[in-house]
Design a protein around this motif. Structure first.
Motif, PDB file in Angstrom:
ATOM      1  N   PRO A  84       1.055  -1.166  -0.079  1.00 46.60           N
ATOM      2  CA  PRO A  84      -0.073  -0.205  -0.117  1.00 46.60           C
ATOM      3  C   PRO A  84       0.743   1.160  -0.181  1.00 46.60           C
ATOM      4  N   MET A  85       1.507   1.582  -1.091  1.00 48.73           N
ATOM      5  CA  MET A  85       2.219   2.657  -1.313  1.00 48.73           C
ATOM      6  C   MET A  85       2.036   3.341  -2.871  1.00 48.73           C
ATOM      7  N   THR A  86       2.249   4.598  -2.874  1.00 48.39           N
ATOM      8  CA  THR A  86       2.220   5.069  -4.187  1.00 48.39           C
ATOM      9  C   THR A  86       3.587   4.626  -5.095  1.00 48.39           C
ATOM     10  N   SER A  87       3.809   4.751  -6.108  1.00 52.37           N
ATOM     11  CA  SER A  87       4.879   4.346  -7.066  1.00 52.37           C
ATOM     12  C   SER A  87       6.122   5.446  -6.583  1.00 52.37           C
ATOM     13  N   THR A  88       5.727   6.682  -6.173  1.00 52.99           N
ATOM     14  CA  THR A  88       6.812   7.498  -5.753  1.00 52.99           C
ATOM     15  C   THR A  88       7.542   7.284  -4.635  1.00 52.99           C
ATOM     16  N   GLU A  89       6.343   6.867  -3.463  1.00 50.15           N
ATOM     17  CA  GLU A  89       6.736   6.344  -2.217  1.00 50.15           C
ATOM     18  C   GLU A  89       7.740   5.282  -2.304  1.00 50.15           C
ATOM     19  N   TYR A  90       7.242   4.157  -3.117  1.00 53.22           N
ATOM     20  CA  TYR A  90       8.025   3.023  -3.069  1.00 53.22           C
ATOM     21  C   TYR A  90       9.226   3.168  -3.580  1.00 53.22           C
ATOM     22  N   LEU A  91       9.422   3.927  -4.672  1.00 56.05           N
ATOM     23  CA  LEU A  91      10.847   4.254  -5.131  1.00 56.05           C
ATOM     24  C   LEU A  91      11.591   5.156  -4.199  1.00 56.05           C
ATOM     25  N   THR A  92      11.198   6.294  -3.652  1.00 60.32           N
ATOM     26  CA  THR A  92      11.751   6.952  -2.804  1.00 60.32           C
ATOM     27  C   THR A  92      12.315   6.058  -1.652  1.00 60.32           C
ATOM     28  N   TYR A  93      11.608   5.282  -0.990  1.00 54.38           N
ATOM     29  CA  TYR A  93      11.956   4.266   0.111  1.00 54.38           C
ATOM     30  C   TYR A  93      13.345   3.384  -0.442  1.00 54.38           C
ATOM     31  N   LEU A  94      13.190   2.866  -1.664  1.00 58.28           N
ATOM     32  CA  LEU A  94      14.191   1.835  -2.040  1.00 58.28           C
ATOM     33  C   LEU A  94      15.475   2.537  -2.552  1.00 58.28           C
ATOM     34  N   GLY A  95      15.059   3.826  -3.172  1.00 66.27           N
ATOM     35  CA  GLY A  95      16.281   4.775  -3.322  1.00 66.27           C
ATOM     36  C   GLY A  95      17.094   5.291  -2.285  1.00 66.27           C
ATOM     37  N   LYS A  96      16.393   5.491  -1.104  1.00 67.54           N
ATOM     38  CA  LYS A  96      16.861   6.004   0.067  1.00 67.54           C
ATOM     39  C   LYS A  96      17.826   4.666   0.800  1.00 67.54           C
ATOM     40  N   ILE A  97      17.112   3.591   0.664  1.00 63.46           N
ATOM     41  CA  ILE A  97      17.793   2.487   1.174  1.00 63.46           C
ATOM     42  C   ILE A  97      19.120   2.125   0.443  1.00 63.46           C
ATOM     43  N   SER A  98      18.909   2.398  -1.100  1.00 63.33           N
ATOM     44  CA  SER A  98      20.335   2.392  -1.758  1.00 63.33           C
ATOM     45  C   SER A  98      21.224   3.451  -1.591  1.00 63.33           C
ATOM     46  N   LYS A  99      20.922   4.444  -0.559  1.00 64.37           N
ATOM     47  CA  LYS A  99      21.771   5.501  -0.230  1.00 64.37           C
ATOM     48  C   LYS A  99      22.129   6.507  -1.586  1.00 64.37           C
ATOM     49  N   LEU A 100      20.840   6.703  -2.564  1.00 63.99           N
ATOM     50  CA  LEU A 100      20.831   7.737  -3.217  1.00 63.99           C
ATOM     51  C   LEU A 100      20.720   9.099  -2.875  1.00 63.99           C
ATOM     52  N   GLU A 101      21.301  10.176  -3.391  1.00 65.48           N
ATOM     53  CA  GLU A 101      20.903  11.636  -2.708  1.00 65.48           C
ATOM     54  C   GLU A 101      19.534  11.894  -3.231  1.00 65.48           C
ATOM     55  N   SER A 102      18.929  12.579  -2.349  1.00 66.46           N
ATOM     56  CA  SER A 102      17.686  13.140  -2.141  1.00 66.46           C
ATOM     57  C   SER A 102      17.099  13.603  -3.766  1.00 66.46           C
ATOM     58  N   ALA A 103      18.029  14.813  -3.879  1.00 72.14           N
ATOM     59  CA  ALA A 103      17.459  15.476  -5.113  1.00 72.14           C
ATOM     60  C   ALA A 103      17.706  14.601  -6.395  1.00 72.14           C
ATOM     61  N   ASP A 104      18.839  13.652  -6.364  1.00 73.64           N
ATOM     62  CA  ASP A 104      18.989  13.102  -7.710  1.00 73.64           C
ATOM     63  C   ASP A 104      17.872  11.954  -7.819  1.00 73.64           C
ATOM     64  N   LEU A 105      17.605  11.555  -6.348  1.00 78.45           N
ATOM     65  CA  LEU A 105      16.589  10.380  -6.528  1.00 78.45           C
ATOM     66  C   LEU A 105      15.384  10.889  -7.070  1.00 78.45           C
ATOM     67  N   GLN A 106      14.615  11.971  -6.478  1.00 78.89           N
ATOM     68  CA  GLN A 106      13.541  12.552  -7.221  1.00 78.89           C
ATOM     69  C   GLN A 106      13.593  12.876  -8.606  1.00 78.89           C
ATOM     70  N   LYS A 107      14.730  13.287  -9.233  1.00 79.45           N
ATOM     71  CA  LYS A 107      14.712  13.351 -10.641  1.00 79.45           C
ATOM     72  C   LYS A 107      14.690  12.275 -11.286  1.00 79.45           C
ATOM     73  N   GLN A 108      15.422  10.965 -10.792  1.00 79.68           N
ATOM     74  CA  GLN A 108      15.357   9.759 -11.179  1.00 79.68           C
ATOM     75  C   GLN A 108      14.144   9.376 -11.189  1.00 79.68           C
ATOM     76  N   ILE A 109      13.438   9.520 -10.220  1.00 74.77           N
ATOM     77  CA  ILE A 109      12.151   8.637 -10.326  1.00 74.77           C
ATOM     78  C   ILE A 109      11.195   9.460 -11.396  1.00 74.77           C
ATOM     79  N   LYS A 110      11.432  10.895 -11.463  1.00 71.85           N
ATOM     80  CA  LYS A 110      10.434  11.354 -12.404  1.00 71.85           C
ATOM     81  C   LYS A 110      10.963  10.996 -13.853  1.00 71.85           C
ATOM     82  N   GLU A 111      12.101  11.029 -13.962  1.00 64.45           N
ATOM     83  CA  GLU A 111      12.683  10.353 -15.340  1.00 64.45           C
ATOM     84  C   GLU A 111      12.326   8.912 -15.866  1.00 64.45           C
TER      85      GLU A 111
END
Lengths: 282, 239
Positions: A84-111
């Motif tokens: 029960p998460m949106t695709s953005t929430e899901y990818l944000t959590y996994l990106g943070k677990i992967s230690k991606l920088e927050s700004a890069d992560l949001q850009k990557q998720i959008k792309e």
């Protein structure tokens, strides 16, 4: 092929569950930017092989060598379980677990949402996603941290024709950027769309798919019955198997060597084609 | 680790799997304190045991929250099975801290005891509560689908282990002298419960040894679990 320039290499890998040997002395080398397709029947050990390559499960004997410890492997299982998460929430959590920088992560998720043509909804949760949407998200999570090797277990499962074509072109683009792709593909037609090496997993062993196996495919055509034309075709192509149905439909099966000429003859004789299905010999 | 913990938290909270066990614990504590007054440390002995059982249920519903496929994805993103399982153990234990706090503070704030508890008693009671919940977490993790495929069998085995833990003293007294030492493998919850029941007569050494025994036992069990996970990763006998 330069053997020392590999991304990942399996050397004589064997995997046993008790007495049951799933993989036997499997060796495989994956180079940067190449496409490797793994085919095989259900339960032949394709998924086990993919999990071993991804480092998710151990093997009984053999070696798994990787280029370096920083090798990024993106893995997509055969299906994504909705949470029960949106695709953005899901990818944000996994990106943070992967230690991606927050700004890069949001850009990557959008792309990634743009690349896979998935709407970046703030409300729609994965539990309400269709099978195809989940499969796209499955691929998106594997590409969060631009992978060196993308391991795909039945990536086309649940996708409609349009999404399959879109995914194929996306994968070709990803491959063009240097990512090696290893995919277990059940559908022979889809497997043939990839420009790369194809292997069969048979009796626990990895076999290169040769030209002979490609030529074992057959085509089944369903046509509107025309007695004269059918008789002439059967005469002209003695290897064609023909079944005339009571409903005015005729089904003809032709092997891969004859199908091109056979199809042209059908068209020249103005026969109306209802369907054409390719069947791969296994 | 923080990212992993917050991801696990979001998954668990949105699954609502914590609801029944947490509700039973809070309602159970409120219910037993409806009758007043109560002895201080004996009451805490009861709530420590209750928390141990409830934590087992919570951990049992949490440990297989992620499907096998999702766990594969999480593992590849976090990069280490040991890190993933430490986060799972830790999260499950952290989830029980508010319950432990409630069990310690509720009767004290709402005057459910026959006297005012001392600050030292409150601190020690909280410590025993959180240790018993940690013990429950590390034990319950062994009953995940990865080790026992059948949910029925795993639930039955876990119930048996909880029953043995609660009846450790009885088992020890019934066993012949020659095999009494076998009871050392039973989780040391009874040591904590006995100590809380006789808290006023207990020496500092008794108090510390109850803490030490639980800590040592749970660290060995947790260490073994992580070792096995490191060896097996996400493999299971029937994958």
């Amino acid at each position: 092929m330069n053997g020392s320039n590999y991304l990942l290499k399996l050397e004589n890998v064997t995997k046993r569950y008790g007495e049951h040997e799933v993989l036997n002395e499997v060796s495989l080398t994956i180079q940067r930017g190449e496409f490797v397709v793994i085919r095989g029947r259900n339960g032949s050990g394709k998924s086990t092989l993919l999990k071993i390559i991804s480092g998710l499960i151990p093997f009984t004997s053999g070696k798994r060598l990787i280029l370096n410890h920083k090798l990024v492997i993106g893995y997509t299982p055969d299906r994504l379980t909705p949470i029960p998460m949106t695709s953005t929430e899901y990818l944000t959590y996994l990106g943070k677990i992967s230690k991606l920088e927050s700004a890069d992560l949001q850009k990557q998720i959008k792309e990634l949402h743009e690349l896979f043509q998935l709407e970046q909804s703030k409300k729609l949760k994965m539990t309400a996603f269709s099978k195809g949407m989940l499969q796209k998200l499955n691929l998106m999570q594997a590409m969060l941290k631009t992978p060196d090797l993308l391991v795909l277990d039945e990536p086309f499962s649940g996708l409609d024709k349009q999404s399959v074509q879109h995914l194929l072109s996306s994968l070709k683009k990803i491959k063009g950027e240097g990512t090696a792709i290893l995919a277990a593909v059940h559908d022979p037609l889809l497997a043939s769309q990839f420009d790369g090496r194809t292997y069969w997993v048979r009796n626990g062993q990895l076999e290169t798919m040769d030209a002979q196996e490609h030529s074992n495919a057959s085509y089944t055509l369903t046509l509107i019955h025309n007695e004269l034309a059918t008789e002439q075709l059967v005469e002209q192509f003695p290897n064609v198997a023909c079944t005339v149905g009571a409903n005015g439909i005729v089904t003809m099966t032709v092997d891969v060597r004859d199908y091109r000429n056979f199809l042209l003859e059908c068209l020249q004789r103005d026969l109306e084609l209802i369907s054409l299905v390719r069947k791969e010999a296994e | 680790m923080v990212a992993l913990l917050s991801y696990l938290h979001k998954c668990f909270i949105r699954s609502y799997r914590y609801g029944p066990a947490s509700f039973v614990f809070v309602a159970g504590i409120c219910f037993v304190y409806m009758v007043v007054p109560n002895p201080v440390m004996d009451s805490y002995a009861f709530s420590t045991t209750f928390l141990f059982i409830v934590t087992s249920v919570l951990c049992y519903s949490f440990i297989d929250l992620e499907s096998v496929n999702q766990e594969s994805i999480t593992l590849l993103h976090c990069g280490s099975i040991v890190k993933l399982y430490i986060a799972k153990l830790l999260y499950c234990w952290l989830f029980t801290l508010p319950l432990a706090l409630f069990a310690v503070l509720y009767p004290s704030i709402f005057n459910k005891f026959n006297r005012e508890p001392l600050l030292e008693e409150l601190i020690m009671a909280f410590l025993y509560h959180i240790l018993s919940s940690w013990l429950a977490v590390v034990l319950t993790c062994w009953f995940s689908k990865k080790f026992i495929r059948s949910r029925f069998m795993s639930f039955l085995s876990l119930s048996l282990l909880i029953a043995m833990t609660l009846a450790a003293q009885g088992i020890q007294s019934e066993l012949p002298q020659a095999v009494k030492s076998v009871t050392i493998i039973i989780p040391p919850l009874q040591m904590t419960v006995n100590l809380l029941s006789t808290y006023e007569a207990a020496t500092t050494l008794n108090k510390l040894s109850a803490i030490g025994a639980t800590l040592l036992y749970s660290l060995i069990v947790a260490g073994l679990l992580l070792l096995v996970m490191l060896k097996r990763r996400l493999d299971s006998a029937q994958s």
